[in-house]
Motif scaffolding. Structure first.
Motif, PDB file in Angstrom:
ATOM      1  N   MET A 138     -20.620   9.947  -8.538  1.00 48.82           N
ATOM      2  CA  MET A 138     -19.274   9.915  -7.973  1.00 48.82           C
ATOM      3  C   MET A 138     -19.150   8.767  -6.977  1.00 48.82           C
ATOM      4  SD  MET A 138     -17.163  12.213  -9.166  1.00 48.82           S
ATOM      5  CE  MET A 138     -15.936  12.250  -7.868  1.00 48.82           C
ATOM      6  N   SER A 139     -18.001   8.104  -6.987  1.00 48.31           N
ATOM      7  CA  SER A 139     -17.663   7.095  -5.994  1.00 48.31           C
ATOM      8  C   SER A 139     -16.489   7.607  -5.173  1.00 48.31           C
ATOM      9  CB  SER A 139     -17.289   5.774  -6.672  1.00 48.31           C
ATOM     10  OG  SER A 139     -18.377   5.248  -7.397  1.00 48.31           O
ATOM     11  N   TRP A 140     -16.486   7.266  -3.878  1.00 50.93           N
ATOM     12  CA  TRP A 140     -15.457   7.780  -2.980  1.00 50.93           C
ATOM     13  C   TRP A 140     -14.868   6.652  -2.138  1.00 50.93           C
ATOM     14  CZ3 TRP A 140     -13.903  12.697  -3.528  1.00 50.93           C
ATOM     15  CH2 TRP A 140     -14.780  13.584  -4.178  1.00 50.93           C
ATOM     16  N   SER A 141     -13.587   6.737  -1.882  1.00 49.05           N
ATOM     17  CA  SER A 141     -12.898   5.801  -1.000  1.00 49.05           C
ATOM     18  C   SER A 141     -12.090   6.609   0.017  1.00 49.05           C
ATOM     19  CB  SER A 141     -11.962   4.900  -1.813  1.00 49.05           C
ATOM     20  OG  SER A 141     -11.256   4.019  -0.971  1.00 49.05           O
ATOM     21  N   THR A 142     -12.220   6.254   1.285  1.00 51.56           N
ATOM     22  CA  THR A 142     -11.444   6.942   2.323  1.00 51.56           C
ATOM     23  C   THR A 142     -10.024   6.395   2.338  1.00 51.56           C
ATOM     24  OG1 THR A 142     -13.416   7.306   3.677  1.00 51.56           O
ATOM     25  CG2 THR A 142     -11.281   7.463   4.779  1.00 51.56           C
ATOM     26  N   VAL A 143      -9.058   7.281   2.213  1.00 52.76           N
ATOM     27  CA  VAL A 143      -7.648   6.902   2.221  1.00 52.76           C
ATOM     28  C   VAL A 143      -7.121   6.850   3.652  1.00 52.76           C
ATOM     29  CG1 VAL A 143      -5.334   7.580   1.452  1.00 52.76           C
ATOM     30  CG2 VAL A 143      -7.301   7.864  -0.078  1.00 52.76           C
ATOM     31  N   GLY A 144      -7.489   7.818   4.463  1.00 52.76           N
ATOM     32  CA  GLY A 144      -7.034   7.867   5.846  1.00 52.76           C
ATOM     33  C   GLY A 144      -7.700   9.013   6.575  1.00 52.76           C
ATOM     34  N   THR A 145      -7.540   9.032   7.884  1.00 54.28           N
ATOM     35  CA  THR A 145      -8.137  10.072   8.719  1.00 54.28           C
ATOM     36  C   THR A 145      -7.077  10.653   9.635  1.00 54.28           C
ATOM     37  OG1 THR A 145     -10.281   8.949   8.703  1.00 54.28           O
ATOM     38  CG2 THR A 145      -9.936  10.614  10.396  1.00 54.28           C
ATOM     39  N   TYR A 166      -7.002   6.315  14.153  1.00 56.63           N
ATOM     40  CA  TYR A 166      -6.638   7.254  13.095  1.00 56.63           C
ATOM     41  C   TYR A 166      -5.615   6.608  12.166  1.00 56.63           C
ATOM     42  CZ  TYR A 166      -9.089  10.906  15.642  1.00 56.63           C
ATOM     43  OH  TYR A 166     -10.053  11.655  16.260  1.00 56.63           O
ATOM     44  N   GLY A 167      -5.253   7.337  11.117  1.00 54.71           N
ATOM     45  CA  GLY A 167      -4.249   6.848  10.185  1.00 54.71           C
ATOM     46  C   GLY A 167      -4.858   6.171   8.973  1.00 54.71           C
ATOM     47  N   THR A 168      -4.132   5.255   8.377  1.00 51.93           N
ATOM     48  CA  THR A 168      -4.563   4.643   7.130  1.00 51.93           C
ATOM     49  C   THR A 168      -5.763   3.734   7.321  1.00 51.93           C
ATOM     50  OG1 THR A 168      -2.916   2.912   7.452  1.00 51.93           O
ATOM     51  CG2 THR A 168      -2.317   4.735   6.001  1.00 51.93           C
ATOM     52  N   VAL A 169      -6.504   3.558   6.231  1.00 52.34           N
ATOM     53  CA  VAL A 169      -7.663   2.675   6.216  1.00 52.34           C
ATOM     54  C   VAL A 169      -7.280   1.390   5.503  1.00 52.34           C
ATOM     55  CG1 VAL A 169     -10.013   2.365   5.352  1.00 52.34           C
ATOM     56  CG2 VAL A 169      -9.300   4.587   6.243  1.00 52.34           C
ATOM     57  N   ILE A 218       2.735   9.665   7.037  1.00 55.95           N
ATOM     58  CA  ILE A 218       2.680   9.444   8.484  1.00 55.95           C
ATOM     59  C   ILE A 218       4.065   9.094   9.011  1.00 55.95           C
ATOM     60  CG2 ILE A 218       1.794   7.920  10.292  1.00 55.95           C
ATOM     61  CD1 ILE A 218      -0.793   7.683   8.694  1.00 55.95           C
ATOM     62  N   GLY A 219       4.768   8.213   8.290  1.00 54.30           N
ATOM     63  CA  GLY A 219       6.093   7.788   8.729  1.00 54.30           C
ATOM     64  C   GLY A 219       7.101   8.918   8.803  1.00 54.30           C
ATOM     65  N   ARG A 220       6.890   9.984   8.018  1.00 59.71           N
ATOM     66  CA  ARG A 220       7.818  11.117   8.049  1.00 59.71           C
ATOM     67  C   ARG A 220       7.551  12.060   9.215  1.00 59.71           C
ATOM     68  NH1 ARG A 220       6.926  10.742   2.383  1.00 59.71           N
ATOM     69  NH2 ARG A 220       5.352  12.396   2.453  1.00 59.71           N
ATOM     70  N   SER A 221       6.460  11.826   9.964  1.00 61.83           N
ATOM     71  CA  SER A 221       6.114  12.691  11.096  1.00 61.83           C
ATOM     72  C   SER A 221       6.293  11.909  12.391  1.00 61.83           C
ATOM     73  CB  SER A 221       4.664  13.182  10.974  1.00 61.83           C
ATOM     74  OG  SER A 221       4.285  13.903  12.139  1.00 61.83           O
ATOM     75  N   ALA A 222       7.391  12.165  13.084  1.00 62.93           N
ATOM     76  CA  ALA A 222       7.663  11.441  14.329  1.00 62.93           C
ATOM     77  C   ALA A 222       6.584  11.710  15.368  1.00 62.93           C
ATOM     78  CB  ALA A 222       9.040  11.838  14.865  1.00 62.93           C
ATOM     79  N   ARG A 223       6.123  12.946  15.448  1.00 66.84           N
ATOM     80  CA  ARG A 223       5.113  13.277  16.459  1.00 66.84           C
ATOM     81  C   ARG A 223       3.792  12.573  16.180  1.00 66.84           C
ATOM     82  NH1 ARG A 223       4.547  18.663  19.824  1.00 66.84           N
ATOM     83  NH2 ARG A 223       5.927  17.332  21.042  1.00 66.84           N
TER      84      ARG A 223
END
Length: 319
Positions: free
Chosen positions: A162-169, A315-318, A299-304
């Motif tokens: 298996m190969s894995w890529s981090t999308v975001g945290t 944090y957020g996108t990689v 992320i953009g849909r969450s103002a907080r």
């Protein structure tokens, strides 16, 4: 009688269960039927494979020899089957996208982007609360990609090649009912929730252990935990019977408030996985880019969360 792989599976099941009765339950067979099959297997192999009494079933020397061979053959046959499926799938061009996902913010946006970019290419989806199940389906060639999560720095689910890529945290935030006394705060210490009941969804990773450890560091032990489906969790939070934990990309519905936790004691990584030997691996960079774009939209849909990220840019996108 010719010996077959199913016979070896029966012998192995009896050895692992320690009794014919327990093995029959695991295999979904009536106990008399399994006993009769085991006797036929023993006759074909020249003698008893187990000593059976009221305490269970223990392998005889002949049984130990057969089991030693079976434990080599059974995984080899399973690997052969999985490799054959992958070979068959890889022998033709990818004609569709088979996506698996645990509950998260990315799947919908990924489907949207794939279908917009390739209108004539079918996209199918499968969801499960179990990351291990989805990973096994990818490893077996039955899914092309899996969108799963991992707590903190824990490794992704194990799977051959298996190969894995981090999308975001994401940080993990607390979810409260809008009438909760703490709902007006800008940030909470985890210790402020020490007396609450908790609602959590099931999972097969280490999140429950990490949550318990974070509570211990905050000086308390959760008094009551409801492990249930997402809809029931949200209902219990909305009516004030519990608080919950959620990814910061969670899309709020009426009656709920999402609260950052001071110091972000819990983190959640979004991962995209694929089999390195499959045809899907050639398209993985493109699919990963779509997944990151879908995550950025969440992320953009969450103002907080967007506001919180201005002071927590790790944090957020990689990229």
């Amino acid at each position: 009688m010719d010996l077959e792989m199913r016979h070896l599976r029966i012998v192995n099941a009896v050895a692992e269960a320690g009794s014919v009765t327990k093995a029959a339950t695991r295999l979904g067979l009536p106990q008399p039927s399994l006993t009769a099959q085991l006797k036929r297997i023993e006759r074909s192999l020249g003698g008893p494979l187990f000593e059976r009494d009221r305490n269970g079933a223990r392998p005889t020397p002949l049984g130990e020899m057969v089991l030693s061979r079976a434990r080599v053959l059974l995984p080899a046959v399973r690997d052969l089957q999985e490799d054959a499926v992958r070979f068959a799938n890889a022998s033709v061009e990818l004609t569709g996208y088979r996506l698996g996902a645990t509950h998260g913010p990315i799947l919908g946006g990924l489907v949207e982007r794939l279908t917009a970019a390739q209108p004539g290419t079918p996209v199918t989806t499968r969801t499960s609360w179990s990351s291990r199940e989805l990973t096994a389906l990818v490893a077996a060639g039955r899914l092309d990609y899996a969108l799963v999560g991992a707590c903190g720095d824990s490794p992704p689910p194990a799977g051959d090649a298996m190969s894995w890529s981090t999308v975001g945290t994401d940080p993990v935030f607390a979810l409260l009912g809008e009438e909760h006394p703490l709902a007006g705060e800008s940030e909470l210490e985890l210790s402020q929730l020490a007396d609450e009941c908790w609602a959590l969804t099931p999972g097969d990773g280490c999140f429950s252990d990490c949550f318990a450890a974070s509570c211990s560091r905050a000086g308390f032990v959760p008094t009551s935990i409801y492990e249930t489906d997402v809809a029931t969790c949200l209902h219990l939070v909305r009516v004030g019977r519990a608080v919950a934990l959620c990814q910061a990309t969670f899309q709020l519905t009426s009656g709920l408030v999402m609260m950052p936790l001071a110091g972000a004691p819990l983190r959640w990584r979004h991962l995209l996985g694929w089999h390195g030997d499959s045809v899907a691996s050639r398209l993985a960079p493109v699919v990963a880019a779509y997944a990151r774009a879908a995550y950025a939209d969440a992320i953009g849909r969450s103002a907080r969360y967007s506001e919180w990220l201005t002071t927590n840019p790790q944090y957020g996108t990689v990229a």
